[in-house]
Design a protein around this motif. Structure first.
Motif, PDB file in Angstrom:
ATOM      1  N   TYR A 139      93.827  74.138  35.572  1.00  0.00           N
ATOM      2  CA  TYR A 139      95.002  74.566  34.817  1.00  0.00           C
ATOM      3  C   TYR A 139      95.598  73.347  34.129  1.00  0.00           C
ATOM      4  O   TYR A 139      95.380  72.202  34.520  1.00  0.00           O
ATOM      5  CB  TYR A 139      96.033  75.225  35.742  1.00  0.00           C
ATOM      6  CG  TYR A 139      96.759  74.265  36.642  1.00  0.00           C
ATOM      7  CD1 TYR A 139      97.950  73.671  36.231  1.00  0.00           C
ATOM      8  CD2 TYR A 139      96.257  73.955  37.910  1.00  0.00           C
ATOM      9  CE1 TYR A 139      98.616  72.784  37.064  1.00  0.00           C
ATOM     10  CE2 TYR A 139      96.917  73.079  38.738  1.00  0.00           C
ATOM     11  CZ  TYR A 139      98.100  72.494  38.307  1.00  0.00           C
ATOM     12  OH  TYR A 139      98.757  71.609  39.118  1.00  0.00           O
ATOM     13  N   ALA A 140      96.353  73.624  33.083  1.00  0.00           N
ATOM     14  CA  ALA A 140      97.098  72.586  32.368  1.00  0.00           C
ATOM     15  C   ALA A 140      98.364  73.241  31.846  1.00  0.00           C
ATOM     16  O   ALA A 140      98.329  74.325  31.259  1.00  0.00           O
ATOM     17  CB  ALA A 140      96.288  72.000  31.220  1.00  0.00           C
ATOM     18  N   ILE A 141      99.501  72.584  32.049  1.00  0.00           N
ATOM     19  CA  ILE A 141     100.777  73.153  31.636  1.00  0.00           C
ATOM     20  C   ILE A 141     101.717  72.035  31.215  1.00  0.00           C
ATOM     21  O   ILE A 141     101.753  70.976  31.851  1.00  0.00           O
ATOM     22  CB  ILE A 141     101.402  73.994  32.781  1.00  0.00           C
ATOM     23  CG1 ILE A 141     102.677  74.659  32.309  1.00  0.00           C
ATOM     24  CG2 ILE A 141     101.620  73.162  34.027  1.00  0.00           C
ATOM     25  CD1 ILE A 141     103.223  75.659  33.303  1.00  0.00           C
ATOM     26  N   GLY A 142     102.454  72.254  30.091  1.00  0.00           N
ATOM     27  CA  GLY A 142     103.384  71.231  29.636  1.00  0.00           C
ATOM     28  C   GLY A 142     103.787  71.405  28.185  1.00  0.00           C
ATOM     29  O   GLY A 142     103.196  72.196  27.440  1.00  0.00           O
ATOM     30  N   SER A 327     103.033  63.103  16.992  1.00  0.00           N
ATOM     31  CA  SER A 327     102.962  64.115  18.047  1.00  0.00           C
ATOM     32  C   SER A 327     102.995  63.426  19.401  1.00  0.00           C
ATOM     33  O   SER A 327     102.574  62.272  19.552  1.00  0.00           O
ATOM     34  CB  SER A 327     101.688  64.963  17.916  1.00  0.00           C
ATOM     35  OG  SER A 327     100.521  64.163  18.107  1.00  0.00           O
ATOM     36  N   ALA A 328     103.531  64.144  20.382  1.00  0.00           N
ATOM     37  CA  ALA A 328     103.571  63.645  21.761  1.00  0.00           C
ATOM     38  C   ALA A 328     103.424  64.831  22.688  1.00  0.00           C
ATOM     39  O   ALA A 328     103.833  65.953  22.360  1.00  0.00           O
ATOM     40  CB  ALA A 328     104.895  62.922  22.027  1.00  0.00           C
ATOM     41  N   SER A 329     102.810  64.586  23.837  1.00  0.00           N
ATOM     42  CA  SER A 329     102.601  65.677  24.781  1.00  0.00           C
ATOM     43  C   SER A 329     102.749  65.170  26.207  1.00  0.00           C
ATOM     44  O   SER A 329     102.520  63.989  26.497  1.00  0.00           O
ATOM     45  CB  SER A 329     101.203  66.288  24.588  1.00  0.00           C
ATOM     46  OG  SER A 329     100.192  65.329  24.877  1.00  0.00           O
ATOM     47  N   LEU A 330     103.141  66.069  27.080  1.00  0.00           N
ATOM     48  CA  LEU A 330     103.261  65.783  28.504  1.00  0.00           C
ATOM     49  C   LEU A 330     102.768  67.024  29.224  1.00  0.00           C
ATOM     50  O   LEU A 330     103.246  68.131  28.977  1.00  0.00           O
ATOM     51  CB  LEU A 330     104.711  65.490  28.890  1.00  0.00           C
ATOM     52  CG  LEU A 330     104.972  65.273  30.385  1.00  0.00           C
ATOM     53  CD1 LEU A 330     104.252  64.026  30.872  1.00  0.00           C
ATOM     54  CD2 LEU A 330     106.478  65.162  30.644  1.00  0.00           C
ATOM     55  N   ALA A 331     101.789  66.826  30.095  1.00  0.00           N
ATOM     56  CA  ALA A 331     101.198  67.982  30.765  1.00  0.00           C
ATOM     57  C   ALA A 331     100.867  67.648  32.212  1.00  0.00           C
ATOM     58  O   ALA A 331     100.531  66.507  32.557  1.00  0.00           O
ATOM     59  CB  ALA A 331      99.933  68.431  30.031  1.00  0.00           C
ATOM     60  N   GLN A 332     100.964  68.654  33.029  1.00  0.00           N
ATOM     61  CA  GLN A 332     100.495  68.578  34.403  1.00  0.00           C
ATOM     62  C   GLN A 332      99.180  69.345  34.448  1.00  0.00           C
ATOM     63  O   GLN A 332      99.140  70.532  34.143  1.00  0.00           O
ATOM     64  CB  GLN A 332     101.508  69.202  35.366  1.00  0.00           C
ATOM     65  CG  GLN A 332     101.098  69.150  36.813  1.00  0.00           C
ATOM     66  CD  GLN A 332     101.160  67.728  37.374  1.00  0.00           C
ATOM     67  OE1 GLN A 332     102.000  66.942  36.957  1.00  0.00           O
ATOM     68  NE2 GLN A 332     100.266  67.398  38.280  1.00  0.00           N
ATOM     69  N   ASN A 337      90.162  70.130  43.128  1.00  0.00           N
ATOM     70  CA  ASN A 337      91.172  69.769  44.114  1.00  0.00           C
ATOM     71  C   ASN A 337      92.068  68.637  43.655  1.00  0.00           C
ATOM     72  O   ASN A 337      92.944  68.199  44.386  1.00  0.00           O
ATOM     73  CB  ASN A 337      90.485  69.362  45.434  1.00  0.00           C
ATOM     74  CG  ASN A 337      89.714  70.512  46.042  1.00  0.00           C
ATOM     75  OD1 ASN A 337      90.163  71.648  45.981  1.00  0.00           O
ATOM     76  ND2 ASN A 337      88.578  70.197  46.655  1.00  0.00           N
ATOM     77  N   GLY A 338      91.827  68.114  42.428  1.00  0.00           N
ATOM     78  CA  GLY A 338      92.614  66.979  41.957  1.00  0.00           C
ATOM     79  C   GLY A 338      93.540  67.364  40.834  1.00  0.00           C
ATOM     80  O   GLY A 338      93.273  68.274  40.058  1.00  0.00           O
ATOM     81  N   GLY A 339      94.671  66.679  40.704  1.00  0.00           N
ATOM     82  CA  GLY A 339      95.637  66.931  39.651  1.00  0.00           C
ATOM     83  C   GLY A 339      96.274  65.640  39.200  1.00  0.00           C
ATOM     84  O   GLY A 339      96.286  64.642  39.933  1.00  0.00           O
ATOM     85  N   ALA A 340      96.835  65.636  38.009  1.00  0.00           N
ATOM     86  CA  ALA A 340      97.466  64.436  37.477  1.00  0.00           C
ATOM     87  C   ALA A 340      98.417  64.831  36.363  1.00  0.00           C
ATOM     88  O   ALA A 340      98.276  65.879  35.740  1.00  0.00           O
ATOM     89  CB  ALA A 340      96.410  63.459  36.949  1.00  0.00           C
ATOM     90  N   ALA A 341      99.406  63.933  36.117  1.00  0.00           N
ATOM     91  CA  ALA A 341     100.321  64.091  34.985  1.00  0.00           C
ATOM     92  C   ALA A 341      99.744  63.332  33.799  1.00  0.00           C
ATOM     93  O   ALA A 341      99.448  62.137  33.909  1.00  0.00           O
ATOM     94  CB  ALA A 341     101.713  63.591  35.338  1.00  0.00           C
TER      95      ALA A 341
END
Length: 488
Positions: A139-142, A327-332, A337-341
């Motif tokens: 998943y990716a959200i931001g 442009s700028a983006s920030l996503a979680q 099993n791994g995740g990152a900002a």
């Protein structure tokens, strides 16, 4: 040519600040011509001859103040014009069109600000790059922020173009308002004229009928011939043809007034008008040509169209230069099993290199369009001067014709009275008296027509001068938005 630069660094702030400073410097540049209102006409006259001859009725160099139709001093006309302004459907449509144009301005202005979007994505994927295939969720959200730097002012010119279009729609509303008020006054006068002429024709027909009865009696007694009877019958038949066109003028005016007020002819009937209810304005204010051009909605429409054409040149010019977007983006994000900002900042630049001459041709077309709009504006101004000059001369000729008609009416009245006196003394026949009375009724009918022309040409002069219609939309908005006072 398009390239992107991605800044991902432990200390990105100095570089980002430098890039932003450079971009802000670029954004101060707006290419294309800055619109200038065309210079006012240096002419001081419409038609010197007409102005000199009408000096007693014309307040030259003065402006129309207030509601111009009140100069005719008819409370019934005042009420009818107000009803038409409140109910006319063309004004309702023009009002909605202005609001639509204003929304387009707001939409165009939105491009001058950062655009913030929110994105989310989720799924399940299968990977084959290991010893054994693996299946995992991701998943990716931001949020994402994008900003068109508008380095050369293309978006600003688009906003300017939409603002000019809104002004154009406001002036179209003013033009519709001016046309409406002029049409209501004209139709009311035509209705009054038709009623007055029909009354005069009915008297004329009554006179013809008396004349025919006397001629037939004289013929029965052998005092006259069948030729005289035929002549009397012909006059009566000919004068009867005058009534149907006048009735049609009356009915058409009634129907037109109903439609102008936003009603069908069967749903609302206009009040009756008589010419005696109107007074011919004794002093019509006529502004100078240089001022009149600022008081006519059609001239201001042409100016707004010229402004739009000028902004279009700016848009086409900006298209010749590079287009810069930040442009700028920030996503979680997570996979398996791994995740990152994750964050990112990018600057993109698109610059035309070769397009077959399309962009230059588009700019040249915009320049040519501006020249065409300028010529159209100048033509509109000249035509407005011509309309005022024509109307001034028409009023002049109406005055001349009115004097001639008054002489004819006085002569016919004198002849009628002399024939009455001669008949009382036994010096002529009743037929001669009736013929003199018929001539008087015809002269009276002519005077009604001349007076109608004077009224109608005065209305046309007010309309040709703009009728103090510029700014009526702002007045309507101010009245509509004014707080309602409540009384306890």
């Amino acid at each position: 040519m398009k390239f992107h630069t991605l800044f991902i660094n432990r200390h990105p702030l100095p570089r980002m600040v430098g890039a932003m400073s450079f971009m802000v410097f670029l954004s101060a540049c707006t290419v294309g011509p800055d619109f200038q209102t065309p210079a006012a006409s240096e002419s001081q006259h419409y038609d010197p001859q007409a102005e000199q001859q009408l000096a007693q009725r014309i307040g030259y160099g003065k402006r129309i103040n207030g509601d111009w139709w009140t100069a005719f001093r008819s409370p019934k006309l005042d009420a009818l014009v107000r009803r038409a302004i409140d109910g006319n459907l063309e004004l309702v449509a023009a009002d909605a069109t202005i609001r639509q144009a204003a929304s387009s301005v707001a939409a165009a202005e939105g491009a001058l600000y950062p655009q913030v979007d929110f994105a989310a994505q989720a799924g399940r994927q299968r990977t084959h790059n290991g010893p054994e295939p693996t299946v995992s969720n991701f998943y990716a959200i931001g949020p994402r922020v994008g900003f068109d730097l508008d380095a050369f002012g293309g978006n600003k010119r688009l906003v300017e173009q939409q603002q000019a279009f809104t002004q154009l729609q406001k002036h179209r509303y003013e033009a519709a308002y001016l046309t409406l008020t002029g049409d209501v006054a004209s139709q009311a006068l035509l209705l009054a004229s038709a009623n007055a002429q029909m009354q005069a024709v009915e008297k004329l027909l009554a006179n013809d009928s008396k004349n025919l009865e006397l001629v037939r009696a004289a013929h029965a007694n052998g005092a006259t011939t069948q030729i005289d009877v035929s002549l009397a019958e012909t006059r009566l038949a000919q004068d009867r043809t005058l009534l149907p066109p006048l009735a049609q003028q009356r009915d058409s005016a009634r129907h037109a007034l109903s439609i102008l007020t936003g009603k069908g002819p069967a749903d609302w009937v206009a009040p009756e008008f008589e010419l005696a209810e109107f007074a011919l304005p004794s002093n019509v204010p006529v502004s100078l040509p240089s001022e009149m051009a600022r008081n006519r909605p059609d001239v201001l429409q042409a100016e707004a169209e010229l402004h739009m054409a000028s902004a279009a040149v700016g848009v086409a010019t900006a298209n010749l230069y590079p287009h810069v977007e930040l442009s700028a983006s920030l996503a979680q994000a997570a996979s398996g099993n791994g995740g990152a900002a994750l964050w990112g900042f990018a600057a993109g630049l698109t610059a035309p290199i070769f397009n077959g001459g399309t962009l230059k041709a588009e700019r040249q077309a915009a320049v040519d369009g501006y020249q065409a709009s300028l010529a159209g504006y100048q033509q509109t101004v000249i035509q407005s001067f011509g309309q005022v000059a024509d109307t001034l001369q028409a009023i002049n000729h109406d005055a001349e014709q009115n004097l001639a008609q008054e002489d004819a009416l006085r002569a016919a009245d004198s002849s009628f009275r002399l024939n009455q006196q001669a008949y009382a003394q036994g010096e002529n026949s009743i037929l001669q008296v009736l013929e003199a009375e018929r001539a008087y009724e015809q002269a009276l009918l002519g005077q009604i027509r001349v007076k109608t022309a004077q009224y109608l040409d005065t209305v046309r002069l007010y309309v040709a001068l703009g009728g103090n219609s510029v700014g009526v939309f702002e007045q309507k908005v101010a009245s509509r938005d004014a707080p309602k006072l409540s009384y306890q």
